[in-house]
Scaffold this active site. Structure first.
Site, PDB file in Angstrom:
ATOM      1  N   ASP A 165      69.992  -4.052 -20.236  1.00 54.00           N
ATOM      2  CA  ASP A 165      69.880  -5.495 -19.987  1.00 54.00           C
ATOM      3  C   ASP A 165      70.714  -5.901 -18.770  1.00 54.00           C
ATOM      4  O   ASP A 165      70.238  -6.631 -17.901  1.00 54.00           O
ATOM      5  CB  ASP A 165      70.349  -6.293 -21.220  1.00 54.00           C
ATOM      6  CG  ASP A 165      69.305  -6.303 -22.344  1.00 54.00           C
ATOM      7  OD1 ASP A 165      68.122  -6.010 -22.062  1.00 54.00           O
ATOM      8  OD2 ASP A 165      69.675  -6.610 -23.490  1.00 54.00           O
ATOM      9  N   HIS A 192      67.034   2.180 -18.138  1.00 55.63           N
ATOM     10  CA  HIS A 192      67.117   3.188 -19.205  1.00 55.63           C
ATOM     11  C   HIS A 192      67.159   4.599 -18.617  1.00 55.63           C
ATOM     12  O   HIS A 192      67.721   5.508 -19.221  1.00 55.63           O
ATOM     13  CB  HIS A 192      65.933   3.069 -20.169  1.00 55.63           C
ATOM     14  CG  HIS A 192      66.187   2.094 -21.282  1.00 55.63           C
ATOM     15  ND1 HIS A 192      67.363   2.066 -22.001  1.00 55.63           N
ATOM     16  CD2 HIS A 192      65.408   1.116 -21.810  1.00 55.63           C
ATOM     17  CE1 HIS A 192      67.290   1.114 -22.922  1.00 55.63           C
ATOM     18  NE2 HIS A 192      66.120   0.519 -22.826  1.00 55.63           N
ATOM     19  N   GLU A 242      70.847  -0.084 -24.712  1.00 53.48           N
ATOM     20  CA  GLU A 242      70.080  -1.318 -24.499  1.00 53.48           C
ATOM     21  C   GLU A 242      70.907  -2.355 -23.742  1.00 53.48           C
ATOM     22  O   GLU A 242      70.377  -3.076 -22.885  1.00 53.48           O
ATOM     23  CB  GLU A 242      69.619  -1.881 -25.844  1.00 53.48           C
ATOM     24  CG  GLU A 242      68.668  -0.971 -26.609  1.00 53.48           C
ATOM     25  CD  GLU A 242      67.388  -0.699 -25.841  1.00 53.48           C
ATOM     26  OE1 GLU A 242      66.988  -1.538 -25.012  1.00 53.48           O
ATOM     27  OE2 GLU A 242      66.794   0.369 -26.069  1.00 53.48           O
ATOM     28  N   HIS A 297      65.010  -3.541 -16.834  1.00 54.54           N
ATOM     29  CA  HIS A 297      65.586  -3.010 -18.077  1.00 54.54           C
ATOM     30  C   HIS A 297      65.059  -1.583 -18.318  1.00 54.54           C
ATOM     31  O   HIS A 297      65.842  -0.656 -18.556  1.00 54.54           O
ATOM     32  CB  HIS A 297      65.220  -3.954 -19.224  1.00 54.54           C
ATOM     33  CG  HIS A 297      65.558  -3.448 -20.592  1.00 54.54           C
ATOM     34  ND1 HIS A 297      66.633  -3.893 -21.308  1.00 54.54           N
ATOM     35  CD2 HIS A 297      64.936  -2.530 -21.384  1.00 54.54           C
ATOM     36  CE1 HIS A 297      66.672  -3.274 -22.478  1.00 54.54           C
ATOM     37  NE2 HIS A 297      65.645  -2.446 -22.546  1.00 54.54           N
ATOM     38  N   GLU A 298      63.749  -1.410 -18.240  1.00 55.22           N
ATOM     39  CA  GLU A 298      63.179  -0.073 -18.491  1.00 55.22           C
ATOM     40  C   GLU A 298      63.625   0.923 -17.428  1.00 55.22           C
ATOM     41  O   GLU A 298      63.915   2.080 -17.729  1.00 55.22           O
ATOM     42  CB  GLU A 298      61.646  -0.130 -18.572  1.00 55.22           C
ATOM     43  CG  GLU A 298      61.091  -0.989 -19.707  1.00 55.22           C
ATOM     44  CD  GLU A 298      61.661  -0.660 -21.078  1.00 55.22           C
ATOM     45  OE1 GLU A 298      62.103   0.477 -21.286  1.00 55.22           O
ATOM     46  OE2 GLU A 298      61.677  -1.565 -21.941  1.00 55.22           O
TER      47      GLU A 298
HETATM   48 ZN    ZN Z   1      65.371  -0.974 -23.928  1.00 57.99          ZN
END
Ligand code: ZN
Length: 691
Positions: A593, A532, A589, A528-529
């Site tokens: 995900d 980003h 976000e 997830h990070e």
């Molecule tokens: Zn996030």
């Protein structure tokens, strides 16, 4: 409730709501008496499932229905879920560390231990806090009452900003979006008491009623601070009018997600010409920032509007506004009259039924003031070199999986692919805690001072620390979260992924669990990070962290088409009542995900190569992977809080963080035998796939 850290919203992309909600009432609160802390048997517990619901119908319900049905939200909380359970466990330890520090009268004066003990101890001393009432605020309120001219107002704002009060606007140091090795000053919209500009501009009956309650609350707080009742009512009206004018001039959260829209490099001369009523030289001198040739005026329209207000609003109204801002900011650190009134209004936003116990509030405040001193003690107890090694190994596996996917992504041209791979290779990984701890020697914490004074000193210290960076090279070793924090973030300007020790524990990462569970939990969080760095915001920054378009126009179009599918998908989901998720606010976000799960799934397949693939508790490794993801997002949320999160939180509700991405993943459908037409399987032409 004023958000003092707008740069978090501007620069860091966190994993969960705890750092992003923009209000002290909204922050996830730690606890030690969790009804759920002890009821997990094994990494995946069948008692948490609802097997009456088919996984292909509603996977969140299947994976979490048992837990959701039997787990109430504790009275002092707006929401309860896996993040809280883990924070709870961390806090039991932090409490014992702080109790020892407070009891240790032999700690050398000026040492971190003395400061931790004095800060926490002065917060826990309720008898003294009660006896002092609003007295410790008297010098600040006296200063505020002396504001007569626009110059006085702006100068006083600089003093209040140093004390942690977010009046009028924000001013802080941050990386230059377009020259990421340098720190520059940011002037940022702000000055509101409610959690978002939209609270002031909405016309529905619920919002109108909330504003009326807010005005009453402002009046009561002014009265508590010594304003006569008759004046407090009128004063509150003026405060709300000023804040409404500031809100109308403010960008929405969706607008702020566009980094180009909040980047306006401006010379000091230009800023002075743009806002002639605001004496910037005096502001900077008072703030202790000697020379600022240019800065980022993030929202020029806001500052132009503020300039008009500075000139037009009578001094008496500004005095009232500043008085309110001071009291609102200090309320949690004052006597119970202030604490209770603050809580009473915040209940409208959180739905919480009672205050957190004092020790939990004090623990949070100590983490905010002395987080790296407390964090140092915390990691000594919890996070050894072996934990760091294992976490780093997982990060490297995830990076390898993303590299592999980037290498094969069919929709991307080789020109853009080369840049994307370069960006991935340049990621800086931070695990557990900083290599170099913050030096608190310039901060005085005195056990004999009123608690609120210690809070202000800590704010002054943090402010000076931040502003000292202006005009200097970026310190790449610095962290934006404290080590016990149950969260993680990506910072586009540093192109770094950061995982505090606090999150590197069960249920996210469990040394005793099988790979499938750890890849579905911590692996997907790491993915997830990483994603980003390539979400709709992060993709606009390059390998060096500069805001620069490295995409071919055709690839950028492809990306936008795919991202629009995600935005439209989440726009359809109901959060609470009839309120729907804002697909544009939550886009980054949701992309993270989906990408994080896809990459973590690929990394799990790699990790399982050539290994036995046992069925555990009736589930295959693939099924356990998805169950692990679902369980980290399980939660029960009070409706009041859910309504606020729809407006302020860039993350979707837990249920949709599970069902949303999984509906796009053929890997999920395969793992549970879902068929076309099942609710958990999105039609091919709607199905989003980006990374
Ligand atoms: Zn996030």
């Amino acid at each position: 409730m004023t958000s003092l850290r707008p740069w978090l919203a501007a620069a860091l992309v966190a994993l969960g709501a705890s750092a992003a909600a923009g209000s002290d009432a909204a922050a996830q609160q730690p606890s030690a008496e969790s009804p759920a802390a002890a009821d997990q048997r094994g990494p995946i517990d069948r008692a948490n499932l609802d097997t009456a619901c088919a996984p292909c119908k509603d996977f969140y319900q299947f994976a979490n229905g048992g837990w959701v049905a039997r787990t109430p939200v504790p009275a002092a909380y707006p929401q309860w879920g896996s993040f809280n359970v883990l924070a709870d466990r961390n806090n039991a330890l932090l409490r014992s560390l702080l109790d020892s520090a407070a009891a240790n009268k032999a700690a050398p004066a000026g040492s971190n231990e003395q400061k931790l003990g004095a800060f926490y101890g002065s917060c826990m001393d309720s008898t003294r806090i009660e006896s002092e009432g609003a007295k410790p605020l008297a010098p600040v309120l006296k200063r505020v009452a002396a504001v007569k001219t626009p110059a006085d107002l702006v100068t006083e704002a600089a003093r209040l900003h140093a004390e942690g009060v977010g009046a009028l606007f924000g001013f802080f140091a941050n990386e230059d979006f377009k020259n990421s090795t340098q720190v520059i000053a940011y002037a940022y919209q702000g000055g509101l008491g409610l959690p978002d500009r939209d609270y002031y501009t909405r016309t529905d009956s619920g919002s109108v009623a909330l504003r009326a309650k807010y005005e009453e609350h402002v009046a009561r707080m002014l009265e508590l601070a010594g304003t006569p009742a008759a004046q407090a009512q009128a004063g509150a009206r003026r405060v709300v009018a000023i804040e409404t004018a500031l809100a109308r001039a403010s960008m929405t959260r969706v607008q702020q997600r566009d980094p180009n829209a909040i980047y306006h490099k401006t010379t000091l001369a230009e800023l002075k010409a743009m806002t002639p009523s605001m004496p910037w030289d005096r502001y900077l001198a008072t703030a202790g920032v000697p020379s600022v040739a240019s800065l980022n005026v993030a929202q020029p329209e806001f500052f132009k509007a503020l300039d008009s207000l500075v000139k037009a609003v009578p001094a008496a109204d500004w005095q009232t506004y500043l008085r309110w801002q001071v009291v609102d900011d200090a309320a949690p650190s004052l006597s119970s009259a202030f604490v209770n009134e603050n809580f009473r209004f915040n209940q409208q936003l959180t739905g919480a039924k009672e205050l957190l116990p004092r020790w939990k509030r004090c623990l949070q405040a100590t983490d905010a003031a002395l987080g790296e001193a407390l964090g140092q003690l915390y990691v000594e107890k919890t996070f050894g070199p072996e934990a760091k090694r294992r976490a780093l190994e997982m990060v490297r596996n995830l990076e390898a999986a993303l590299q592999d996917r980037l290498g094969r992504l069919a929709w991307m041209s080789d020109t853009t692919r080369k840049q994307a791979l370069g960006k991935l290779a340049a990621f800086q990984d931070k695990i557990g805690y900083p290599d170099k701890w913050r030096d608190y020697s310039a901060l005085t914490v005195d056990a004999r001072s009123p608690y609120v004074v210690n809070v202000m000193r800590a704010a002054q210290f943090a402010r000076a620390y931040n502003l000292r960076k202006i005009g200097k090279p970026v310190d790449r070793g610095e962290w934006g979260m404290t080590p016990p924090t149950v969260n993680a973030y990506y910072n586009p300007s540093k192109n770094e992924i950061v995982f505090p020790a606090g999150i590197l524990q069960p249920p996210f990462f469990d040394p005793k669990a099988d790979d499938a569970v750890n890849y579905g939990g911590m692996g997907a969080v790491i993915g997830h990070e990483m994603t980003h760095g390539f979400d709709d915001q992060g993709r606009q920054f390059d390998a060096q962290g500069n805001l620069r378009d490295w995409w071919t126009p055709a690839d950028a179009e492809q990306y936008k088409t795919r991202a629009t599918l995600v935005a439209n998908q989440f726009d359809q989901y109901v959060s609470v009542d009839t309120l729907k998720v804002n697909g544009k606010l939550t886009l980054g976000e949701n992309i993270a995900d989906l990408g994080g799960l896809t990459i973590a799934y690929a990394a799990l397949q790699k990790a399982l190569e050539g290994k036995p693939r046992p069925t555990i508790d009736g589930f295959t490794p693939e099924q356990r992977f998805f169950l692990a993801w679902a369980q980290i997002w399980r939660n029960n949320t009070r409706p009041e809080y859910a309504r606020m999160l729809v407006t302020v939180d860039p993350h979707s509700p837990g249920k949709w963080r599970v069902n949303g991405p999984l509906g796009n993943m053929p890997e999920f459908a395969k793992a549970f035998g879902c068929k076309a037409g099942d609710p958990m399987v999105r039609a091919d032409k709607q199905r989003a796939e980006i990374w």
